[in-house]
Design an enzyme around this catalytic site. Structure first.
Site, PDB file in Angstrom:
ATOM      1  N   LYS A  31       0.803  -1.316   0.141  1.00 15.91           N
ATOM      2  CA  LYS A  31      -0.009  -0.016  -0.169  1.00 15.91           C
ATOM      3  C   LYS A  31       0.806   1.567  -0.002  1.00 15.91           C
ATOM      4  CE  LYS A  31      -0.442  -0.540   5.304  1.00 15.91           C
ATOM      5  NZ  LYS A  31      -1.029  -0.552   6.173  1.00 15.91           N
ATOM      6  N   ARG A 122     -10.844   0.007  14.328  1.00 19.93           N
ATOM      7  CA  ARG A 122     -10.152   0.734  13.268  1.00 19.93           C
ATOM      8  C   ARG A 122     -10.768   0.072  12.378  1.00 19.93           C
ATOM      9  NH1 ARG A 122      -4.336   1.450  10.377  1.00 19.93           N
ATOM     10  NH2 ARG A 122      -4.702  -0.943  10.015  1.00 19.93           N
ATOM     11  N   TYR A 236      16.942  30.332   6.427  1.00 18.06           N
ATOM     12  CA  TYR A 236      15.459  31.295   7.128  1.00 18.06           C
ATOM     13  C   TYR A 236      15.454  31.566   8.585  1.00 18.06           C
ATOM     14  CZ  TYR A 236      12.367  30.615   3.064  1.00 18.06           C
ATOM     15  OH  TYR A 236      11.942  30.678   1.570  1.00 18.06           O
ATOM     16  N   MET A 286      11.861  24.228   1.581  1.00 21.71           N
ATOM     17  CA  MET A 286      10.721  23.748   1.063  1.00 21.71           C
ATOM     18  C   MET A 286      11.424  22.670  -0.150  1.00 21.71           C
ATOM     19  SD  MET A 286       7.779  24.479  -2.153  1.00 21.71           S
ATOM     20  CE  MET A 286       6.975  25.384  -0.580  1.00 21.71           C
TER      21      MET A 286
END
Ligand SMILES: *Cc1c(COP(=O)(O)O)cnc(C)c1O
Length: 339
Positions: A31, A122, A236, A286
């Site tokens: 998955k 779940r 930053y 980023m």
């Protein structure tokens, strides 16, 4: 350079987990794009090694790998039969009476599996729900009757034995193959193995399978290096200021590539040039990370963030998370190489 995925190591981990599971048949959980590593590469390699039972979360994930696997491979969809789902060529794991009746109404002859809730709350049918449809469901011939352990990575947790007992009670007399264990459950021992096991994370080289071979290395190319004088700051928020003449390398990856800002939260994150560790300085941005390479005799073209010295679990610990999250966050922008 980039993300290197060692398929032979992954297959070796799958085989090692299968060997720990005794006579139970090892399936493979692929998955979330095989935990971020690429299901269309991973699933066929496991098929070639003998895997025939694959697990995905969503029907769309199953459809993506179906053309890459021979017809005798079964692809189980853990979310079951959702309304409107196209389950052609897939085996839904039916989680509720509602899903069961929907599935039987729409795919009377289609293969299916059943998930029971043994305590995790779940997915899966509760004991009472199961009792009400059990004979009808078993008469329809499920491929598998399964449940999932909530605390298998904590061998001493009382829930393991409780869930085992609940699963046994709900499946007494069931002749269809039964399955309870994922990676953690395999390591709990033979009581947990039943007929089929569902390893995921251990194949991909992370805890709780501490004997796993590492599967991924990740080297980040250096875009630029510069000299920084004492008193100058980097990145930053000017969160790091040089206290000595320093050499700073800027590498091409950041939080958009799954290297979350939190990895740098304690200031302990390091990138590696071979066996030399280089501290990450300043904030992770980023697309970029800045690294103090002052102490390197030679600056290589790339620095490693995942390697034999700093594996998936070590990186996860720095970010206060788990290996699963590091792997499934690995970005799409890395150049990927499959060994
Ligand atoms: C994700 C998942 C697995 C695999 O778990 P690992 O801990 O990665 O081995 C097995 N079964 C189910 C139902 C799952 O959701």
């Amino acid at each position: 350079m980039g993300l290197v995925i060692d398929i032979p190591a992954l297959v070796a981990n799958w085989k090692a987990l299968g060997a720990r599971a005794g006579s139970a048949r090892p399936g493979a959980v692929v998955k979330a794009d095989a935990y971020g590593l690429g299901a269309v590469r991973v699933a066929p390699a496991l098929y070639q090694a003998g895997a025939r039972d694959f697990f995905v979360a969503l029907a769309s994930e199953g459809r993506a790998i179906r053309p890459h696997l021979a017809d005798d491979a079964r692809i189980f969809v853990l979310s079951g039969h959702m309304e409107g789902a196209d389950l052609t060529g897939l085996v839904p794991v039916l989680n509720s009476p509602e899903q069961f009746f929907r599935d039987r109404a729409l795919r009377a002859r289609g293969p299916f599996a059943i998930q029971l809730d043994s305590g995790m709350n779940r997915l899966g049918m509760e004991a009472g729900e199961w009792a009400a449809i059990r004979s009808e469901a078993l008469a329809a011939g499920p491929q598998l009757v399964m449940s999932h352990l909530a605390c298998a990575d904590e061998p001493d947790h009382a829930a393991n034995a409780q869930q085992l007992a609940a699963f046994r009670a709900m499946t007494e007399g069931v002749t269809a193959p039964r399955s309870l264990a994922a990676t953690g459950g395999i390591l709990l021992g033979s009581d947990y193995h039943f007929d089929l096991v569902r390893p995921g994370i251990g194949m991909y080289g992370a805890e709780p399978f501490t004997d796993a071979q590492p599967v991924v290395t990740l080297a980040l190319p250096i875009v630029q290096t510069r000299d920084v004088r004492p008193g100058e700051s980097v990145g930053y928020g000017y969160s790091w200021t040089a206290t000595r003449p320093s050499r700073v390398a800027t590498v091409a990856a950041g939080y958009a590539d799954g290297l979350h800002r939190a990895l740098g939260r304690e200031g302990k994150l390091r990138l590696w040039a071979g066996e030399r560790a280089c501290p990450v300085i300043g904030r992770i941005s980023m697309d970029l990370i800045t690294v103090d390479v002052t102490d390197l005799p030679d600056v290589p073209p790339a620095l490693e963030i995942l390697n034999a010295r700093q594996g998936v679990d070590a990186l996860a610990a720095l970010g206060g998370t788990i290996g699963y999250e590091i792997l499934t966050s690995l970005g799409r922008r890395y150049e990927r190489t499959y060994l």
